[in-house]
Design a protein around this motif. Sequence first.
Motif, mmCIF file in Angstrom:
data_model
loop_
_atom_site.group_PDB
_atom_site.id
_atom_site.type_symbol
_atom_site.label_atom_id
_atom_site.label_comp_id
_atom_site.label_asym_id
_atom_site.label_seq_id
_atom_site.Cartn_x
_atom_site.Cartn_y
_atom_site.Cartn_z
ATOM 1 N N VAL A 1 0.847 -1.248 -0.116
ATOM 2 C CA VAL A 1 0.007 -0.062 0.140
ATOM 3 C C VAL A 1 0.901 1.256 -0.011
ATOM 4 O O VAL A 1 0.513 2.122 -0.731
ATOM 5 C CB VAL A 1 -0.838 0.073 1.077
ATOM 6 C CG1 VAL A 1 -1.592 1.299 1.280
ATOM 7 C CG2 VAL A 1 -2.135 -1.019 0.856
ATOM 8 N N GLU B 1 0.699 3.993 -2.966
ATOM 9 C CA GLU B 1 0.313 5.459 -2.628
ATOM 10 C C GLU B 1 1.276 6.306 -2.914
ATOM 11 O O GLU B 1 1.063 7.657 -3.261
ATOM 12 C CB GLU B 1 0.135 5.480 -1.118
ATOM 13 C CG GLU B 1 -1.507 4.740 -0.702
ATOM 14 C CD GLU B 1 -1.818 4.987 0.564
ATOM 15 O OE1 GLU B 1 -2.861 4.546 1.036
ATOM 16 O OE2 GLU B 1 -0.777 5.314 1.562
ATOM 17 N N LEU C 1 -5.102 -3.524 -4.194
ATOM 18 C CA LEU C 1 -5.176 -2.291 -3.435
ATOM 19 C C LEU C 1 -6.240 -2.184 -2.363
ATOM 20 O O LEU C 1 -6.116 -2.037 -1.174
ATOM 21 C CB LEU C 1 -4.924 -1.188 -4.203
ATOM 22 C CG LEU C 1 -4.772 0.152 -3.479
ATOM 23 C CD1 LEU C 1 -3.554 0.118 -2.387
ATOM 24 C CD2 LEU C 1 -4.572 1.501 -4.704
ATOM 25 N N ARG D 1 -6.215 -2.594 1.651
ATOM 26 C CA ARG D 1 -6.379 -1.310 2.675
ATOM 27 C C ARG D 1 -7.416 -1.941 3.639
ATOM 28 O O ARG D 1 -7.301 -1.403 4.859
ATOM 29 C CB ARG D 1 -6.855 -0.216 1.666
ATOM 30 C CG ARG D 1 -5.973 0.592 1.078
ATOM 31 C CD ARG D 1 -6.405 1.751 0.074
ATOM 32 N NE ARG D 1 -5.519 2.521 -0.535
ATOM 33 C CZ ARG D 1 -5.604 3.230 -1.295
ATOM 34 N NH1 ARG D 1 -6.494 3.265 -2.070
ATOM 35 N NH2 ARG D 1 -4.487 4.091 -1.843
ATOM 36 N N ARG D 2 -8.403 -2.573 3.215
ATOM 37 C CA ARG D 2 -9.635 -3.061 4.177
ATOM 38 C C ARG D 2 -8.771 -4.177 5.085
ATOM 39 O O ARG D 2 -9.168 -3.936 6.241
ATOM 40 C CB ARG D 2 -10.473 -3.654 3.231
ATOM 41 C CG ARG D 2 -11.857 -4.168 4.124
ATOM 42 C CD ARG D 2 -12.741 -5.141 3.264
ATOM 43 N NE ARG D 2 -12.735 -4.698 2.215
ATOM 44 C CZ ARG D 2 -13.518 -5.231 0.820
ATOM 45 N NH1 ARG D 2 -13.574 -6.238 0.981
ATOM 46 N NH2 ARG D 2 -13.536 -4.661 -0.394
ATOM 47 N N ALA E 1 -6.766 -2.300 7.555
ATOM 48 C CA ALA E 1 -7.868 -1.317 8.675
ATOM 49 C C ALA E 1 -8.419 -2.254 9.552
ATOM 50 O O ALA E 1 -8.609 -2.071 10.669
ATOM 51 C CB ALA E 1 -8.947 -0.796 7.648
#
Length: 318
Positions: free
Chosen positions: A10, A14, A65, A69-70, A73
């Motif tokens: 990630v 980014e 991606l 991210r999930r 999180a």
Amino acid sequence: MQLQQLAYFVAVAETRHFTQAAESMRVAQPSLSKQIKALETELGAPLFSRARGNVTLTPAGEALLPLARRMLADADTARQEVAELAGLRRGRVRLGATPSLCAGLLADALARFHRDYPGIRLHVEEGGSRDLVRALARGQIDLSLIITPLQHDDPSLVTEEILRENLVVVSPSHRRAGPPGDDMAIRRPYVRIEDLRGRPMVMFRRGYDLREATLAACRQAGFEPRFAVEGGEMDAVLRFVEAGLGVAVVPSMVLDGRPGLTGTPLAPPGLSRTIALANRKDVEPTRAAQAFRATLRTFLVEAAHEGTLPQGVELIAE
């Protein structure tokens, strides 16, 4: 697939830059690239296109991606909820460590723990193993990194051997002005303990682990070392050697960032020492202390796999 690999992925996605991503994750760029490559190998598809120096996501990377991210999180949420439940939102860890470890890899392990548990206060007690064992017995610290074996095994302690580090003979990197034959620099691929006979040495204070190890090795070789100066802690001893007062026997890890010093390995079998994590047997470590122990183990295993342990240091067991 590891959460750390996803975090690295990630970060690159980014920033679109491997070096900047490594800096943001506080990791060496080769280590980050290696983990990204391992993730691509496991998934069976490249995640980034690196054509002409431009980093862009491949179709596989685009698909991964949002999922990554999930997952990150969700992992962060789970970590926070469990930490809250386990009482790790606040607290303290009182850690003992030898000066060579404080000046070496311990700082990075502490940084990782502080990042994961920002509410936990860290107190570090620096000293020789004897002093640290006494501090453990008195309940002044929770955990300690000590050198084993202890001269007198303490049945009240639980010890877990984690690292082995080589000892080297340290001398100035360059010749210094002085009387003929006064050059302290060692310019050989290795040195024997016998070669230190009659050579001025810088010696640690009494009760210091390295002092005892050096004296024992010299006496086993049949001589008493000649001290040019004695009584210092690690930083003082290294500075005295750098100034040309003599040579010293030190762990190889403490030479990082000291270009004025050269470490020469001892001839086989050489000298090494074992680092162990110790705590009192009669007192269960606090949850915060247990969390630090787990963080330290993970940090050392990852560093061993990535080849980022200091030179001359090896992991004993995973």
